[in-house]
Scaffold this motif. Structure first.
Motif, mmCIF file in Angstrom:
data_model
loop_
_atom_site.group_PDB
_atom_site.id
_atom_site.type_symbol
_atom_site.label_atom_id
_atom_site.label_comp_id
_atom_site.label_asym_id
_atom_site.label_seq_id
_atom_site.Cartn_x
_atom_site.Cartn_y
_atom_site.Cartn_z
ATOM 1 N N LEU A 1 0.824 -1.203 0.000
ATOM 2 C CA LEU A 1 0.000 0.000 0.000
ATOM 3 C C LEU A 1 0.863 1.260 0.000
ATOM 4 O O LEU A 1 1.734 1.407 0.858
ATOM 5 C CB LEU A 1 -0.934 0.025 1.216
ATOM 6 N N PRO A 2 0.641 2.172 -0.945
ATOM 7 C CA PRO A 2 1.419 3.418 -0.967
ATOM 8 C C PRO A 2 1.040 4.304 0.224
ATOM 9 O O PRO A 2 -0.102 4.337 0.665
ATOM 10 C CB PRO A 2 1.000 4.065 -2.289
ATOM 11 N N GLY A 3 2.036 5.006 0.747
ATOM 12 C CA GLY A 3 1.779 5.946 1.842
ATOM 13 C C GLY A 3 1.666 5.295 3.204
ATOM 14 O O GLY A 3 1.299 5.970 4.173
ATOM 15 N N MET A 4 1.985 4.008 3.313
ATOM 16 C CA MET A 4 1.925 3.327 4.612
ATOM 17 C C MET A 4 3.092 3.804 5.477
ATOM 18 O O MET A 4 4.245 3.683 5.081
ATOM 19 C CB MET A 4 1.987 1.820 4.421
ATOM 20 N N ASP A 5 2.779 4.366 6.663
ATOM 21 C CA ASP A 5 3.856 4.799 7.546
ATOM 22 C C ASP A 5 4.117 3.734 8.602
ATOM 23 O O ASP A 5 3.319 2.807 8.796
ATOM 24 C CB ASP A 5 3.536 6.143 8.209
ATOM 25 N N ALA A 6 5.251 3.864 9.291
ATOM 26 C CA ALA A 6 5.696 2.833 10.231
ATOM 27 C C ALA A 6 4.713 2.639 11.379
ATOM 28 O O ALA A 6 4.466 1.505 11.811
ATOM 29 C CB ALA A 6 7.077 3.195 10.774
ATOM 30 N N ARG A 7 4.149 3.750 11.871
ATOM 31 C CA ARG A 7 3.231 3.651 13.006
ATOM 32 C C ARG A 7 1.969 2.873 12.618
ATOM 33 O O ARG A 7 1.529 1.990 13.365
ATOM 34 C CB ARG A 7 2.863 5.051 13.493
ATOM 35 N N LYS A 8 1.400 3.188 11.469
ATOM 36 C CA LYS A 8 0.186 2.496 11.030
ATOM 37 C C LYS A 8 0.479 1.026 10.739
ATOM 38 O O LYS A 8 -0.320 0.142 11.074
ATOM 39 C CB LYS A 8 -0.374 3.175 9.783
ATOM 40 N N ALA A 9 1.629 0.762 10.114
ATOM 41 C CA ALA A 9 1.996 -0.618 9.799
ATOM 42 C C ALA A 9 2.151 -1.439 11.081
ATOM 43 O O ALA A 9 1.711 -2.588 11.154
ATOM 44 C CB ALA A 9 3.287 -0.637 8.992
ATOM 45 N N PHE A 10 2.768 -0.849 12.103
ATOM 46 C CA PHE A 10 2.961 -1.574 13.362
ATOM 47 C C PHE A 10 1.625 -1.811 14.061
ATOM 48 O O PHE A 10 1.385 -2.890 14.616
ATOM 49 C CB PHE A 10 3.898 -0.790 14.280
ATOM 50 N N LEU A 11 0.730 -0.823 14.024
ATOM 51 C CA LEU A 11 -0.589 -0.981 14.641
ATOM 52 C C LEU A 11 -1.368 -2.095 13.958
ATOM 53 O O LEU A 11 -1.997 -2.931 14.627
ATOM 54 C CB LEU A 11 -1.363 0.336 14.555
ATOM 55 N N GLU A 12 -1.327 -2.140 12.632
ATOM 56 C CA GLU A 12 -2.023 -3.208 11.904
ATOM 57 C C GLU A 12 -1.429 -4.567 12.237
ATOM 58 O O GLU A 12 -2.160 -5.557 12.361
ATOM 59 C CB GLU A 12 -1.966 -2.936 10.401
ATOM 60 N N LEU A 13 -0.119 -4.623 12.397
ATOM 61 C CA LEU A 13 0.530 -5.879 12.776
ATOM 62 C C LEU A 13 0.025 -6.362 14.131
ATOM 63 O O LEU A 13 -0.326 -7.539 14.294
ATOM 64 C CB LEU A 13 2.048 -5.694 12.819
ATOM 65 N N VAL A 14 -0.037 -5.459 15.105
ATOM 66 C CA VAL A 14 -0.502 -5.820 16.444
ATOM 67 C C VAL A 14 -1.946 -6.314 16.402
ATOM 68 O O VAL A 14 -2.297 -7.340 17.015
ATOM 69 C CB VAL A 14 -0.368 -4.630 17.411
ATOM 70 N N LEU A 15 -2.798 -5.619 15.663
ATOM 71 C CA LEU A 15 -4.208 -6.011 15.575
ATOM 72 C C LEU A 15 -4.371 -7.375 14.905
ATOM 73 O O LEU A 15 -5.177 -8.203 15.344
ATOM 74 C CB LEU A 15 -4.996 -4.951 14.799
ATOM 75 N N LEU A 16 -3.590 -7.622 13.865
ATOM 76 C CA LEU A 16 -3.671 -8.910 13.182
ATOM 77 C C LEU A 16 -3.157 -10.044 14.068
ATOM 78 O O LEU A 16 -3.728 -11.149 14.067
ATOM 79 C CB LEU A 16 -2.883 -8.861 11.873
ATOM 80 N N LEU A 17 -2.101 -9.791 14.829
ATOM 81 C CA LEU A 17 -1.600 -10.820 15.739
ATOM 82 C C LEU A 17 -2.609 -11.117 16.843
ATOM 83 O O LEU A 17 -2.756 -12.274 17.266
ATOM 84 C CB LEU A 17 -0.263 -10.384 16.348
ATOM 85 N N MET A 18 -3.308 -10.091 17.298
ATOM 86 C CA MET A 18 -4.369 -10.309 18.285
ATOM 87 C C MET A 18 -5.480 -11.166 17.684
ATOM 88 O O MET A 18 -6.026 -12.055 18.345
ATOM 89 C CB MET A 18 -4.917 -8.971 18.776
ATOM 90 N N ALA A 19 -5.815 -10.906 16.417
ATOM 91 C CA ALA A 19 -6.834 -11.714 15.736
ATOM 92 C C ALA A 19 -6.371 -13.171 15.619
ATOM 93 O O ALA A 19 -7.167 -14.102 15.792
ATOM 94 C CB ALA A 19 -7.116 -11.133 14.352
ATOM 95 N N ALA A 20 -5.083 -13.358 15.318
ATOM 96 C CA ALA A 20 -4.539 -14.720 15.227
ATOM 97 C C ALA A 20 -4.667 -15.449 16.557
ATOM 98 O O ALA A 20 -5.100 -16.607 16.611
ATOM 99 C CB ALA A 20 -3.065 -14.656 14.796
ATOM 100 N N LEU A 21 -4.282 -14.771 17.630
ATOM 101 C CA LEU A 21 -4.367 -15.375 18.963
ATOM 102 C C LEU A 21 -5.805 -15.732 19.308
ATOM 103 O O LEU A 21 -6.092 -16.843 19.780
ATOM 104 C CB LEU A 21 -3.792 -14.413 19.997
ATOM 105 N N MET A 22 -6.724 -14.817 19.053
ATOM 106 C CA MET A 22 -8.127 -15.055 19.399
ATOM 107 C C MET A 22 -8.732 -16.178 18.557
ATOM 108 O O MET A 22 -9.594 -16.914 19.045
ATOM 109 C CB MET A 22 -8.934 -13.767 19.220
#
Length: 266
Positions: free
Chosen positions: A132-153
């Protein structure tokens, strides 16, 4: 780019989730733990199913080395944390799957499925951050955390209810969304081929898993589930190889640009 294409991944995700919701609970097969590999060597039960997990260990070590090399060079990018989690998840799959196959049951299966879910979600986060163009580090890290939480759940949900739907949704969306994102956002052709081949290998791996006993009858020395481990490790290896190749191409391009600018300035 048309807005419809950009919303297509979200639409597919929503429809898949709705279809599973309407379908109702999906239970694990009654004889899931009855694997064809009953071999024993040096006191190790199901030894082929256990030892074929070493493929994941090899991929994780190579991936970790590549990532460490990139970190030392400062070539990290917004997807770097997600790729680190992917490499760690592949390493954890070695441990979790080996632990499970020594004495297959639901309690041990939790530790097999959890790193697989983490690997899927971290890869989703990595490819999304890369694509995705314009993806910044903070947003990318937040999405990673949310996806890992989804994996755990998803794995906890299966453990508590016996319902595999969230876990299956994660694996299915990984196979669909990664090539879709790369196509929509025009990723490099080599990236699309490597990731597409990895997704194809994983599908074949799942098929061999379902043909566990039949494959053992044909090959004699290896069951379908053991073959699944090797194919899934090969799929992960293709992804790791592409990290290396992609970054090297970027590095060469950067050097070439610097040389051109210096020549122009002189």
């Amino acid at each position: 780019m048309k807005a419809g294409l950009r919303t297509l991944p979200l639409l597919i995700s929503a429809l898949a989730a709705l279809a599973l919701l309407l379908h109702g609970p999906i239970a694990q097969l009654a004889h899931y733990h009855d694997f064809a590999d009953q071999s024993d060597w040096a006191g190790i039960p199901h030894v082929i199913d256990v030892l074929t997990n070493l493929g994941f260990a090899m991929v994780a070590m190579v991936g970790g080395w590549f990532l460490l090399e990139k970190y030392r060079k400062g070539d990290v990018g917004v997807a770097f944390p997600a790729y680190c989690v992917f490499a760690l998840s592949i390493a954890a799959t070695t441990v979790g799957s080996s632990y499970y196959h020594l004495a297959p049951d639901d309690a041990r299966l939790f530790w097999d499925r959890l790193p697989i879910a983490f690997a899927c979600c971290s890869l989703l986060a990595a490819v999304r951050a890369d694509s995705l163009p314009g993806m910044d580090a903070r947003k990318a890290f937040l999405e990673l955390v949310l996806l890992l939480m989804a994996a755990l759940m998803s794995v906890i949900w299966w453990q508590q209810t016996g319902d595999l739907r969230p876990y299956l949704l994660i694996q299915g969306l990984t196979l669909v969304l990664i090539p879709l994102w790369q196509w929509i956002w025009k990723a490099e052709r080599a990236d699309r081929l490597a990731f597409g081949a990895a997704m194809f290998l994983y599908v074949i791996a799942k098929i061999t898993e379902m043909l566990d006993g039949q494959i053992l009858q044909q090959l004699q020395f290896m069951s379908g589930h053991s073959l699944k481990h090797l194919l899934a490790a090969l799929a992960a290896g293709l992804i790791v190889w592409r990290w290396r190749a992609h970054k090297e191409v970027q590095a060469r391009t950067t050097v070439q640009n610097i040389v051109v600018r210096r020549q122009t300035a002189s």
